[in-house]
Design a protein around this motif. Structure first.
Motif, short mmCIF file in Angstrom:
data_model
loop_
_atom_site.label_atom_id
_atom_site.label_comp_id
_atom_site.label_asym_id
_atom_site.label_seq_id
_atom_site.Cartn_x
_atom_site.Cartn_y
_atom_site.Cartn_z
N THR A 1 -5.60 -3.34 18.48
CA THR A 1 -6.36 -2.82 17.36
C THR A 1 -5.37 -2.38 16.29
OG1 THR A 1 -8.19 -1.35 16.75
CG2 THR A 1 -6.47 -0.43 18.19
N GLY A 2 -5.83 -1.70 15.24
CA GLY A 2 -4.93 -1.30 14.16
C GLY A 2 -5.10 0.14 13.78
N ILE A 3 -4.58 0.50 12.61
CA ILE A 3 -4.59 1.90 12.20
C ILE A 3 -5.98 2.39 11.83
CG2 ILE A 3 -2.21 1.79 11.40
CD1 ILE A 3 -3.27 1.65 8.54
N GLY A 4 -6.95 1.47 11.72
CA GLY A 4 -8.33 1.90 11.50
C GLY A 4 -8.86 2.75 12.62
N SER A 5 -8.25 2.63 13.81
CA SER A 5 -8.67 3.46 14.95
C SER A 5 -8.39 4.93 14.71
CB SER A 5 -7.96 2.99 16.23
OG SER A 5 -6.56 3.13 16.10
N GLU A 6 -7.48 5.22 13.77
CA GLU A 6 -7.15 6.60 13.42
C GLU A 6 -7.84 7.02 12.12
OE1 GLU A 6 -5.38 8.40 15.45
OE2 GLU A 6 -4.95 6.72 16.79
N ASN A 7 -8.81 6.21 11.66
CA ASN A 7 -9.54 6.48 10.41
C ASN A 7 -8.60 6.57 9.22
OD1 ASN A 7 -12.18 6.60 11.58
ND2 ASN A 7 -11.70 8.66 12.35
N ILE A 8 -7.57 5.76 9.22
CA ILE A 8 -6.62 5.71 8.10
C ILE A 8 -7.03 4.57 7.17
CG2 ILE A 8 -4.23 5.29 7.44
CD1 ILE A 8 -3.39 6.53 10.09
N ASN A 9 -7.24 4.88 5.90
CA ASN A 9 -7.68 3.89 4.92
C ASN A 9 -6.72 3.74 3.75
OD1 ASN A 9 -10.34 2.99 5.99
ND2 ASN A 9 -10.81 5.18 5.81
N LEU A 10 -5.50 4.23 3.92
CA LEU A 10 -4.51 4.08 2.86
C LEU A 10 -3.12 4.00 3.47
CD1 LEU A 10 -3.16 7.15 2.57
CD2 LEU A 10 -5.29 7.58 1.36
N ILE A 11 -2.19 3.45 2.69
CA ILE A 11 -0.80 3.35 3.10
C ILE A 11 0.03 4.23 2.17
CG2 ILE A 11 1.15 1.79 3.45
CD1 ILE A 11 -0.82 -0.48 3.81
N PRO A 12 0.50 5.38 2.64
CA PRO A 12 1.28 6.28 1.77
C PRO A 12 2.76 5.92 1.77
CG PRO A 12 0.89 7.33 3.88
CD PRO A 12 0.24 5.96 3.95
N THR A 13 3.41 6.14 0.66
CA THR A 13 4.86 6.02 0.56
C THR A 13 5.39 7.18 -0.28
OG1 THR A 13 4.63 4.53 -1.35
CG2 THR A 13 4.95 3.51 0.79
N ALA A 14 6.64 7.54 -0.06
CA ALA A 14 7.29 8.60 -0.83
C ALA A 14 8.78 8.33 -0.85
CB ALA A 14 7.00 9.97 -0.22
N GLY B 1 5.46 9.92 -5.09
CA GLY B 1 4.59 9.67 -3.96
C GLY B 1 3.43 8.81 -4.40
N ASN B 2 3.00 7.91 -3.55
CA ASN B 2 1.84 7.10 -3.91
C ASN B 2 1.07 6.70 -2.66
OD1 ASN B 2 2.52 4.11 -3.21
ND2 ASN B 2 4.38 4.90 -4.14
N ALA B 3 -0.15 6.26 -2.87
CA ALA B 3 -1.02 5.83 -1.78
C ALA B 3 -1.69 4.53 -2.17
CB ALA B 3 -2.06 6.91 -1.49
N SER B 4 -1.52 3.51 -1.31
CA SER B 4 -2.17 2.22 -1.52
C SER B 4 -3.46 2.18 -0.71
CB SER B 4 -1.25 1.08 -1.09
OG SER B 4 -0.07 1.08 -1.86
N LEU B 5 -4.54 1.81 -1.35
CA LEU B 5 -5.85 1.80 -0.71
C LEU B 5 -6.04 0.48 0.05
CD1 LEU B 5 -7.96 3.22 -3.67
CD2 LEU B 5 -6.76 4.47 -1.87
N ILE B 6 -6.61 0.56 1.25
CA ILE B 6 -6.81 -0.62 2.09
C ILE B 6 -8.23 -1.14 1.87
CG2 ILE B 6 -6.84 -1.51 4.44
CD1 ILE B 6 -4.93 0.76 5.20
N GLU C 1 1.93 -7.13 3.57
CA GLU C 1 1.60 -7.21 2.15
C GLU C 1 1.36 -5.83 1.56
OE1 GLU C 1 -1.40 -9.96 -0.56
OE2 GLU C 1 -2.10 -9.19 1.36
N GLY C 2 0.64 -4.98 2.30
CA GLY C 2 0.35 -3.63 1.82
C GLY C 2 1.60 -2.81 1.64
N VAL C 3 2.53 -2.89 2.59
CA VAL C 3 3.79 -2.16 2.47
C VAL C 3 4.59 -2.68 1.28
CG1 VAL C 3 6.02 -1.75 3.56
CG2 VAL C 3 3.92 -1.51 4.90
N ALA C 4 4.62 -4.02 1.09
CA ALA C 4 5.38 -4.60 -0.02
C ALA C 4 4.87 -4.12 -1.37
CB ALA C 4 5.32 -6.12 0.06
#
Length: 330
Positions: free
Chosen positions: A134-147, A68-73, A40-43
Motif C-alpha cells: 500500500t502507500g502513504i494514503g494509509s496514513e491519511n497523508i495527502n501532500l508531500i512536504p519539503t523544506a 517550506g512548501n507542500a505539494s498536493l496529491i 514525480e511528486g518529489v521532483a
C-alpha cells in the motif's frame, strides 16, 4: 520535512521484494508503476521556492531564505490499473483481468493480493499469495512536504547565484538529502532606463539533486542480505519570471518547465525459497529509470520590511503546491 515523507514511502515498499517470487521482470514492471507518481511528486516539490522576486538585489547583495512548501496529491496519482496481461507469473485470486491498485501515494483498502507462480525444480509450478504494497494514503497523508535552506549572492548587476541544501538525514534505516544550485538573471537590468521601467523580467535556470536509500527488512518469501532501495532524482528547471518593482510589497509570476530523471535501484542479495528444498539467489535485481517533465505556472507576493522579508506563492503543475519563504537580505 522531506525525510518524514520518504520514510513513509519507503516503508510502503517492503512487499516489493516479495514480488521477486514471480521473477525479476514482473517485480520490475510493478515497481515502475508503483513508484512513478511518488518520484514525480518529489521532483516537482524540490523545485519550488527558487525565486521570490523578479527584480535582482543590489550588486554584492546576499540573501538567506528558509523555504517550506507542500505539494498536493491528486486522486489520479494515488492508483494505477494493474493489468495481469502485462505480467508473466502474476494473476489475481479471482482471475480478474485488471484491478485498480495503490501507488506509493495511495492506499489499498481492503488489502489486494496476487498469486505469484514460480518453478520449483522438484515440485514443478508452485503458487504463493502475496499482499501488494500500500502507500502513504494509509496514513491519511495527502501532500508531500519539503523544506530547505537557500542562499543567493549577486556578484554582478542583475545576476543572482543561488544554492539550496537539505542535509542528509540518517534515521533508522533511511538516508535522504538534496542540494541544488542555479542562476537568475534580470534581463531588464540591461536596459538603459531600467530604474524607471515599471516591471522586472528575469530568467532562471536551476539544477536539483536528491538521493536517498532505505534498508529493507526481510520479506515473507524472500530472504537475503544487504537489501535496500537507492533512489536518485536529477532535475533542471527553466523559468521566466515577471514582477513589480515596488519598495515594500511586490507581486510576481513565473512560467517554467521541469525536466529530469528518477532512478530507483533494488540492491542486495535475494533468495527466493519455499523454506524446504528450493532456493534461487538473485543479486541486485533491477533498476527502474523514469523521465520526469512538465510545465508549471506560479503566482506570488513578497513583503519586505528592512532586511526581513516574507513571500508566499502557489504553483499549478502536475502536483499543485504552496510555498512560504522567510528571507533575510544583507
Amino acid at each position: 520535512m522531506l525525510f518524514v515523507i520518504t520514510v513513509t514511502i519507503t516503508n510502503a515498499q517492503e512487499n516489493v521484494n516479495d514480488l521477486l517470487t514471480a521473477g525479476v521482470e514482473d517485480a520490475q514492471r510493478f515497481t515502475a508503476d508503483y513508484i512513478a507518481p511518488a518520484s514525480e511528486g518529489v521532483a516537482f516539490g524540490i523545485n519550488n521556492g527558487w525565486f521570490n522576486n523578479a527584480k535582482a538585489p543590489k550588486r554584492f547583495g546576499f540573501e538567506i531564505s528558509i523555504v517550506g512548501n507542500a505539494s498536493l496529491i491528486k486522486d489520479e496519482k494515488k492508483s494505477f490499473e494493474m493489468n495481469v496481461a502485462d505480467y508473466e507469473n502474476i494473476r489475481f485470486p479471482d482471475n480478474s483481468p485488471t484491478k485498480t491498485v495503490a501507488t506509493a501515494l495511495g492506499h489499498n483498502d481492503p488489502d489486494i493480493t496476487v498469486i505469484a507462480t514460480y518453478d520449483d525444480p522438484i515440485f514443478g509450478a508452485q503458487e504463493v499469495e502475496i499482499t501488494l504494497p500500500t502507500g502513504i494514503g494509509s496514513e491519511n497523508i495527502n501532500l508531500i512536504p519539503t523544506a530547505f535552506l537557500q542562499a543567493s549572492f549577486s556578484p554582478f548587476k542583475g545576476t543572482q547565484l543561488k544554492g539550496r541544501f537539505f542535509p542528509k538525514v540518517d534515521t533508522d534505516d533511511v538516508k535522504v538529502g538534496f542540494y541544488g544550485f542555479g542562476i537568475q538573471q534580470e534581463f531588464t537590468s540591461w536596459l538603459p532606463a531600467d530604474k524607471v521601467f515599471p516591471v522586472a523580467i528575469s530568467g532562471l535556470i536551476a539544477y536539483t539533486h536528491l538521493d536517498g536509500s532505505y534498508d529493507f527488512t526481510d520479506g515473507e518469501y524472500v530472504e537475503g542480505e544487504n537489501q535496500k532501495i537507492d533512489t536518485e532524482v536529477n532535475t533542471m528547471l527553466f523559468e521566466l519570471i515577471v514582477g513589480t518593482k515596488l519598495k515594500i510589497i511586490n507581486f510576481y509570476g513565473g512560467l517554467g518547465y521541469i525536466t529530469g530523471t528518477s532512478t530507483t535501484d533494488l540492491l542486495g542479495t535475494y533468495r527466493v525459497t519455499d523454506g524446504v528444498l528450493f532456493s534461487e539467489e538473485i543479486i541486485d535485481p533491477f533498476s527502474v529509470e523514469q523521465d520526469i517533465s512538465g510545465i508549471r505556472a506560479t503566482v506570488g507576493a513578497n513583503l519586505k520590511l528592512g532586511f526581513f522579508g516574507i513571500n508566499a506563492d502557489y504553483t499549478v503543475a502536475e502536483f499543485d503546491s504552496a510555498s512560504l519563504g522567510l528571507n533575510f537580505s544583507f
